[in-house]
Design a protein around this motif. Sequence first.
Motif, PDB file in Angstrom:
ATOM      1  N   GLY A  10      40.120  33.754  40.223  1.00 45.80           N
ATOM      2  CA  GLY A  10      39.642  34.841  41.082  1.00 45.80           C
ATOM      3  C   GLY A  10      40.783  35.654  41.660  1.00 45.80           C
ATOM      4  O   GLY A  10      40.714  36.885  41.725  1.00 45.80           O
ATOM      5  N   PHE A  11      41.840  34.977  42.049  1.00 46.07           N
ATOM      6  CA  PHE A  11      43.012  35.676  42.573  1.00 46.07           C
ATOM      7  C   PHE A  11      43.624  36.572  41.496  1.00 46.07           C
ATOM      8  O   PHE A  11      43.977  37.725  41.763  1.00 46.07           O
ATOM      9  CB  PHE A  11      44.055  34.661  43.074  1.00 46.07           C
ATOM     10  N   GLY A  12      43.729  36.048  40.294  1.00 47.76           N
ATOM     11  CA  GLY A  12      44.295  36.832  39.192  1.00 47.76           C
ATOM     12  C   GLY A  12      43.444  38.045  38.871  1.00 47.76           C
ATOM     13  O   GLY A  12      43.964  39.151  38.675  1.00 47.76           O
ATOM     14  N   VAL A  13      42.146  37.881  38.843  1.00 50.13           N
ATOM     15  CA  VAL A  13      41.253  39.013  38.580  1.00 50.13           C
ATOM     16  C   VAL A  13      41.368  40.029  39.701  1.00 50.13           C
ATOM     17  O   VAL A  13      41.435  41.236  39.457  1.00 50.13           O
ATOM     18  CB  VAL A  13      39.799  38.533  38.415  1.00 50.13           C
ATOM     19  N   GLY A  14      41.421  39.575  40.927  1.00 46.54           N
ATOM     20  CA  GLY A  14      41.583  40.493  42.059  1.00 46.54           C
ATOM     21  C   GLY A  14      42.886  41.248  41.987  1.00 46.54           C
ATOM     22  O   GLY A  14      42.938  42.445  42.292  1.00 46.54           O
ATOM     23  N   PHE A  15      43.926  40.580  41.570  1.00 46.72           N
ATOM     24  CA  PHE A  15      45.230  41.244  41.440  1.00 46.72           C
ATOM     25  C   PHE A  15      45.179  42.322  40.368  1.00 46.72           C
ATOM     26  O   PHE A  15      45.632  43.439  40.568  1.00 46.72           O
ATOM     27  CB  PHE A  15      46.321  40.220  41.108  1.00 46.72           C
ATOM     28  N   VAL A  16      44.600  41.960  39.213  1.00 48.87           N
ATOM     29  CA  VAL A  16      44.549  42.913  38.107  1.00 48.87           C
ATOM     30  C   VAL A  16      43.723  44.133  38.484  1.00 48.87           C
ATOM     31  O   VAL A  16      44.107  45.269  38.215  1.00 48.87           O
ATOM     32  CB  VAL A  16      43.978  42.238  36.841  1.00 48.87           C
ATOM     33  N   VAL A  17      42.606  43.928  39.116  1.00 50.88           N
ATOM     34  CA  VAL A  17      41.725  45.046  39.453  1.00 50.88           C
ATOM     35  C   VAL A  17      42.231  45.801  40.677  1.00 50.88           C
ATOM     36  O   VAL A  17      42.123  47.028  40.746  1.00 50.88           O
ATOM     37  CB  VAL A  17      40.286  44.537  39.685  1.00 50.88           C
ATOM     38  N   TYR A  26      45.330  46.561  33.473  1.00 48.97           N
ATOM     39  CA  TYR A  26      43.908  46.584  33.132  1.00 48.97           C
ATOM     40  C   TYR A  26      43.590  47.768  32.221  1.00 48.97           C
ATOM     41  O   TYR A  26      42.868  47.622  31.227  1.00 48.97           O
ATOM     42  CB  TYR A  26      43.064  46.652  34.403  1.00 48.97           C
ATOM     43  N   GLU A  27      44.099  48.940  32.540  1.00 49.16           N
ATOM     44  CA  GLU A  27      43.835  50.131  31.724  1.00 49.16           C
ATOM     45  C   GLU A  27      44.409  49.964  30.321  1.00 49.16           C
ATOM     46  O   GLU A  27      43.782  50.340  29.332  1.00 49.16           O
ATOM     47  CB  GLU A  27      44.399  51.383  32.400  1.00 49.16           C
TER      48      GLU A  27
END
Length: 147
Positions: A10-17, A26-27
């Motif tokens: 979750g932390f990694g996804v939050g960082f990426v987004v 992400y882009e």
Amino acid sequence: MIKRLIFVTGFGVGFVVGSASGRKSYEALKQNAVKTWHDPKVQEKVSEGTDWVKSEVPVVGGKLADSAKKAADTVGTKASDASSSVKDKVSGSSGGAGPSSGAASTGAASTGTSTTGFTDLQDATPVTPESSMDPAEPHPAPGDTQS
């Protein structure tokens, strides 16, 4: 351990987004995914897979129809067995004559129920799509100049 893994994910996804550098990553990932999806080789494999699925639908449908027929016969038999058992118990017939007469009526009832109640399943045909589902034409990748 699983909770930590979920937290880190979750932390990694939050960082990426959420972050600027993560957003760029992400882009770039998104552009690569779109480019890969629109690649002619990938679309060829998608088309092959779609054709294979279409060819297997009648086979699988036939197997499902056979299985449904068998299941319906089994359910009919079990229901008639249970029905005759309940009738025997309700009528108060207990002893040596009750179970034997119940077994005889069970056989007759199960045969009648499985053939008369589910005759429409004997003529079941596989379900196939009514309209042709052709796969979509492959789209060129962004910036591709091929026509």
